[in-house]
Design a protein around this motif. Structure first.
Motif, short mmCIF file in Angstrom:
data_model
loop_
_atom_site.label_atom_id
_atom_site.label_comp_id
_atom_site.label_asym_id
_atom_site.label_seq_id
_atom_site.Cartn_x
_atom_site.Cartn_y
_atom_site.Cartn_z
N PRO A 1 4.51 -10.47 -18.07
CA PRO A 1 5.66 -10.35 -18.96
C PRO A 1 6.94 -10.06 -18.19
CG PRO A 1 4.44 -8.31 -18.99
CD PRO A 1 3.70 -9.23 -18.05
N PHE B 1 10.76 -8.10 -5.84
CA PHE B 1 9.42 -7.52 -5.89
C PHE B 1 9.27 -6.82 -7.23
CE2 PHE B 1 6.26 -4.24 -5.26
CZ PHE B 1 5.31 -4.84 -4.45
N ARG B 2 8.18 -7.10 -7.94
CA ARG B 2 8.04 -6.58 -9.29
C ARG B 2 6.61 -6.15 -9.53
NH1 ARG B 2 8.21 -5.28 -14.36
NH2 ARG B 2 9.74 -6.20 -15.76
N ARG B 3 6.43 -4.90 -9.94
CA ARG B 3 5.10 -4.45 -10.38
C ARG B 3 5.03 -4.67 -11.87
NH1 ARG B 3 4.11 1.43 -7.98
NH2 ARG B 3 1.96 1.05 -8.61
N SER B 4 3.93 -5.24 -12.30
CA SER B 4 3.75 -5.51 -13.73
C SER B 4 2.26 -5.69 -13.97
CB SER B 4 4.55 -6.76 -14.12
OG SER B 4 4.44 -6.97 -15.51
N ARG B 5 1.94 -6.56 -14.93
CA ARG B 5 0.52 -6.84 -15.15
C ARG B 5 0.31 -8.34 -15.11
NH1 ARG B 5 -0.25 -8.86 -20.25
NH2 ARG B 5 1.59 -8.65 -21.55
N GLN C 1 -4.61 -8.58 -18.14
CA GLN C 1 -4.83 -7.20 -18.55
C GLN C 1 -4.83 -6.19 -17.41
OE1 GLN C 1 -7.92 -6.62 -21.49
NE2 GLN C 1 -7.99 -8.79 -21.91
N SER D 1 -3.10 -4.44 -13.67
CA SER D 1 -1.89 -4.22 -12.89
C SER D 1 -1.85 -5.14 -11.68
CB SER D 1 -1.85 -2.77 -12.39
OG SER D 1 -1.79 -1.89 -13.47
N MET E 1 7.87 0.16 -4.05
CA MET E 1 6.90 0.27 -5.14
C MET E 1 7.36 1.20 -6.26
SD MET E 1 4.10 -1.52 -4.46
CE MET E 1 2.53 -0.79 -4.93
#
Ligand SMILES: [Zn+2]
Lengths: 196, 109
Positions: A133, A146-150, A153, A155, A73
């Motif tokens: 995005p 694994f990617r944290r993004s939005r 609007q 998370s 994370m």
């Protein structure tokens, strides 16, 4: 531990699903734990791998085996998941392993909502790419990424357990918002063909 | 659109995944400071056209703070670097000097 004495946990959306040009589904409850601390600390690694029985993931990766997974994370945070029926056992195991006060965990099982997108690989990638995005091309986002993004609007974290499947985790309080966006993005007739 | 690479988690994303935290390297004045110094700390900010240094947070990603050097007119990002430092790494300053000869930002040039 409160959930052991309270009512049985329920899913945020009762297992909602939508069959569009890919299938969008709320996944059954999983036990989820945020582990924080020095990721190179032996006790933290043992706690994570002891729960999920998979190797430690690299930066930006998820290591998984079915519903067991360890996700990277941040430089000091892991998300560990197991099937829900291992929840109580996992809590006991974490309490026993993480005795160092600089290493800690939080049970976030009921603070999260979990969705899956399944179908042809290119289309599954495309539905997620409409909302986040993130470069979801097969070259930039192979299985195991694994990617944290939005999403819209809010998370969210996105990962690819296997080709043709993407899983998404978000805060439970925005489950309805995220499901609605995913469902809309998967609506038949809105195919873009971005990834062939 | 700004394309930023978070130095903490290595992810490259566009600016809506991040949140700007204002000007970089502000000296925080303490209770011993005189009024002028405190006013400067509270209110005085540069607003350059060209090279600018800012604090950013990877708010939808790893959650960490970091610094970024960019051009406020072209949105070119020269580089990002750790949050816990008082000035940009020399290597990044060299990059900026090469791309924007004669640049000045606060006391940096
Ligand atoms: Zn980051």
């Amino acid at each position: 531990m409160s959930d052991l004495s309270g009512p049985a946990p329920v899913l945020a959306l009762g297992g909602a699903a939508f069959d569009g040009y890919v299938r969008v589904a709320e996944e059954p409850l999983r036990a989820m734990f945020t582990l924080r601390g020095d990721l190179s600390a032996k006790a933290l690694k043992n706690a994570a791998t002891g729960l999920a029985a998979v190797d430690m993931p690299g930066q930006g990766q998820v290591a998984l085996n079915g519903e067991h997974c360890i996700a990277w994370m941040s430089p000091d945070e892991l998300l560990v998941m197991t099937p829900w029926d291992e929840h109580a056992k996992a809590l006991g195991q974490l309490d026993a392993t993480l005795t160092d006060p600089a290493l800690n965990y939080t049970d976030v099982s009921q603070a999260r909502a979990l969705f899956s997108l399944s179908g042809p690989d290119g289309l599954v990638r495309e539905v997620a790419a409409k909302l986040a995005p993130v470069d979801l091309s097969p070259a930039a986002f192979p299985a195991g990424s694994f990617r944290r993004s939005r999403i819209g609007q809010v998370s969210a974290a996105i990962w690819m357990p296997a080709p043709g499947r993407i899983e998404v985790v978000c805060f439970r309080s925005v489950a309805d918002y995220v499901f609605t966006l995913l469902r809309d993005a998967a609506r038949p007739g809105s195919e873009v063909g971005l990834f062939g | 659109m700004l394309l930023l690479e978070c130095p903490c988690c290595g992810q490259r994303g566009e600016e809506t995944e991040f949140h700007c935290g204002g000007e970089a390297h502000i000296t925080r004045e303490g209770p011993g400071a005189d009024d002028a110094a405190f006013e400067n700390y509270m209110f005085e900010r540069v607003n350059p056209k060209g090279v600018h240094l800012e604090r950013w947070r990877h708010v939808h990603g790893c959650g960490k703070w970091f610094h970024a050097a960019r051009d406020s007119a072209t949105l070119e990002v020269f580089g990002t670097y750790a949050a816990a430092t008082h000035r940009p790494p020399e290597e990044l300053l060299e990059t900026i000097r090469a791309k924007r000869p004669g640049f000045k930002w606060r006391e940096l040039a």
